[in-house]
Design a protein around this motif. Structure first.
Motif, PDB file in Angstrom:
ATOM      1  N   THR A  90       0.815  -1.216   0.000  1.00  0.00           N
ATOM      2  CA  THR A  90       0.000   0.000   0.000  1.00  0.00           C
ATOM      3  C   THR A  90       0.850   1.268   0.000  1.00  0.00           C
ATOM      4  O   THR A  90       0.522   2.245  -0.660  1.00  0.00           O
ATOM      5  N   LYS A  91       1.954   1.249   0.753  1.00  0.00           N
ATOM      6  CA  LYS A  91       2.782   2.450   0.840  1.00  0.00           C
ATOM      7  C   LYS A  91       4.183   2.085   1.306  1.00  0.00           C
ATOM      8  O   LYS A  91       4.369   1.109   2.018  1.00  0.00           O
ATOM      9  N   ARG A 181       3.598   0.383  -5.051  1.00  0.00           N
ATOM     10  CA  ARG A 181       2.218   0.280  -4.586  1.00  0.00           C
ATOM     11  C   ARG A 181       1.412  -0.635  -5.509  1.00  0.00           C
ATOM     12  O   ARG A 181       1.490  -0.545  -6.738  1.00  0.00           O
ATOM     13  N   LYS A 219      -4.201   4.426   1.314  1.00  0.00           N
ATOM     14  CA  LYS A 219      -3.091   5.244   0.834  1.00  0.00           C
ATOM     15  C   LYS A 219      -2.159   5.686   1.941  1.00  0.00           C
ATOM     16  O   LYS A 219      -1.141   6.317   1.696  1.00  0.00           O
ATOM     17  N   ASP A 220      -2.523   5.362   3.152  1.00  0.00           N
ATOM     18  CA  ASP A 220      -1.667   5.729   4.281  1.00  0.00           C
ATOM     19  C   ASP A 220      -1.918   4.751   5.404  1.00  0.00           C
ATOM     20  O   ASP A 220      -2.867   3.966   5.361  1.00  0.00           O
TER      21      ASP A 220
END
Length: 281
Positions: A90-91, A181, A219-220
């Motif tokens: 994801t990150k 990602r 996203k975080d």
């Protein structure tokens, strides 16, 4: 008699010896069964031999030694176990930070520690966040299951973490530059050898993550709330005594102000009486 004792104890001793030798090599107990899923491009983590393998076009490009959970395999909240199944990156966190930088809540703290620092076991160097894509591992993101560096490099190669996938700092730096990602990350209980054999079999379905799924990935990191520092009983008692002193002072000032207002009102009344008497005269 001696033969009977030997025949009874030899299997136990042999099993113990095999278990010790396997644990020394980083192998986890259990049968080496084929993986549930293989990928064409991505990361394959095999827990039986504590390996992380980078796969491109269905073939091994590079592998690294890792350390998974010392509590075993599982996805239950609070279990501190490493989940199985299909995940996705994801990150990536840590661009530009020096090797050994300590991270807390996926944020650099400014502290840099050396390899195998005594009494220290934080997340260091780089953090690769992942999220589970199956029903049984969809809480991996909220559990903060990361791929990250560790100062306890002496323990790499055997289960020693609290659920995450630990790597040596040099290795996680190298992997960090190779992943992106949305890249698939499969975590399997088999060995790397079994995984690669299955990978080369004809007709095996390979997992790929559609862009529509990548767009929905977090996203975080989840909302991180720093833990409040615990205050000691003495500190609490001191705070209470200070607040009591302030309150008592406030009461004293209030009582003085009340007395002064009463005196001023009395003086005003006296002045008013005198003025009326003068007028009568």
């Amino acid at each position: 008699m001696f033969k009977k004792i030997f025949t009874l104890l030899f299997p136990v001793a042999l099993g113990t010896l095999l278990q010790v030798s396997c644990s020394h090599q980083g192998y986890t107990p259990g049968p080496d069964t084929p993986p549930r899923a293989v990928i064409n491009d991505g990361v394959a983590i095999t827990l039986k031999d504590q390996k992380l393998t980078l796969i491109q076009n269905g073939r091994k490009v590079k592998d690294y030694d890792i350390s998974s959970s010392k509590f075993g395999i599982g996805g239950r909240n609070g279990s501190y176990r490493t989940p199985l199944g299909i995940h996705a990156v994801t990150k990536k966190v840590g661009d530009g930070q020096p090797k050994g930088m300590v991270f807390k809540g996926c944020r650099p703290t400014g502290e840099v520690i050396p390899v195998d620092a005594a009494g220290r076991d934080p997340i260091v160097t780089r953090v690769i966040q992942i999220a589970g894509l199956e029903n049984f591992n969809k809480n991996s993101h909220s559990r903060r299951i990361y791929i990250h560096g560790t100062p306890e490099e002496r323990k790499i190669g055997r289960p020693a973490s609290y659920g995450c996938i630990r790597m040596r700092s040099n290795d996680v730096l190298d992997l960090y530059s190779r992943v992106k990602r949305g890249m698939p990350v499969v975590i399997e209980s088999c060995s790397q050898e079994m995984y690669l054999k299955t990978e080369q079999q004809a007709g095996v379905k390979r997992i790929s993550i559609p862009e529509s799924i990548v767009a929905t990935l977090p996203k975080d990191d989840i909302n991180f709330k720093p833990t409040k520092k615990k205050t000691s009983r003495r500190a609490l008692a001191a705070r209470r005594s200070k607040s009591k002193a302030k309150n008592s002072r406030g009461r004293a000032v209030a009582s003085k102000s009340k007395k002064s207002t009463k005196k001023s009102s009395k003086n005003k009344k006296k002045v008013a009486v005198r003025s009326t008497k003068k007028k009568k005269r």
